[in-house]
Design a protein around this motif. Structure first.
Motif, PDB file in Angstrom:
ATOM      1  N   PRO A  92       0.865  -1.256   0.033  1.00  0.00           N
ATOM      2  CA  PRO A  92       0.070  -0.076  -0.118  1.00  0.00           C
ATOM      3  C   PRO A  92       0.949   1.164   0.173  1.00  0.00           C
ATOM      4  O   PRO A  92       0.518   2.343  -0.660  1.00  0.00           O
ATOM      5  CB  PRO A  92      -1.255  -0.152   1.461  1.00  0.00           C
ATOM      6  N   LYS A  93       1.857   1.290   0.702  1.00  0.00           N
ATOM      7  CA  LYS A  93       2.803   2.176   0.742  1.00  0.00           C
ATOM      8  C   LYS A  93       3.528   2.835  -0.548  1.00  0.00           C
ATOM      9  O   LYS A  93       3.336   3.814  -1.198  1.00  0.00           O
ATOM     10  CB  LYS A  93       3.946   2.295   1.808  1.00  0.00           C
ATOM     11  N   GLU A  96       0.925   4.042  -2.802  1.00  0.00           N
ATOM     12  CA  GLU A  96       0.693   5.559  -2.734  1.00  0.00           C
ATOM     13  C   GLU A  96       1.829   6.512  -3.116  1.00  0.00           C
ATOM     14  O   GLU A  96       1.385   7.463  -3.627  1.00  0.00           O
ATOM     15  CB  GLU A  96       0.564   5.595  -0.846  1.00  0.00           C
ATOM     16  N   ALA A  99       1.439   6.709  -7.180  1.00  0.00           N
ATOM     17  CA  ALA A  99       0.039   6.993  -7.646  1.00  0.00           C
ATOM     18  C   ALA A  99       0.200   8.401  -8.224  1.00  0.00           C
ATOM     19  O   ALA A  99      -0.098   8.776  -9.178  1.00  0.00           O
ATOM     20  CB  ALA A  99      -0.851   7.001  -6.495  1.00  0.00           C
TER      21      ALA A  99
END
Length: 145
Positions: A92-93, A96, A99
């Protein structure tokens, strides 16, 4: 009275006709030359280039380096640019971080005594986070050679 090598008309020849065997050999040679690729295809990787000037700042905030460190407890520890992360929080990091970026390049650095499967998991997490180019930092690259 001359000496004849064939033994007369229509008799058995004592010589082997090798012309058809040479033709078959040349055809097989051409087939194998066409089938075998000229250049072997390997893993396309990016490696970070050492700075041209020794005074150049090496702490580039655009470079993302994920480190897989062996801690001797069995499960490795993970870092993104010197910040510790759990394995579950890594993907997820990365998603992020990448993105909002146009340039999606990430480098992975693993310890030498670590199983490569752990490094491959991080590479797979990078692909899941839509990273386009993933490079590997080897000990030789890290030493600047």
């Amino acid at each position: 009275m001359g000496m004849g090598g064939g033994g007369g008309k229509g008799g058995a020849m004592s010589e082997i006709n090798v012309t058809p065997m040479i033709d078959v050999l040349l055809v097989l040679l051409i087939i194998f030359m066409v089938i075998v690729p000229v250049t072997p295809h390997g893993l396309n990787t990016l490696i970070p280039q050492p700075p041209k000037n020794k005074t150049e700042d090496t702490s580039n905030d655009r470079t993302i380096v994920v480190q897989v460190l062996s801690n001797g407890k069995g499960a490795p520890s993970y870092k993104i640019n010197e910040d510790d992360f759990a394995k579950a929080a890594l993907e997820p990091k990365l998603a992020e971080i990448f993105a909002a970026r146009q340039e999606k390049v990430m480098f992975v650095k693993g310890d030498a005594d670590l199983d490569f499967g752990k490094v491959a998991e991080v590479i797979d997490m990078g692909h899941q986070a839509d990273v386009d180019n993933i490079g590997l930092i080897t000990p030789r690259i890290a030493a600047g050679q």
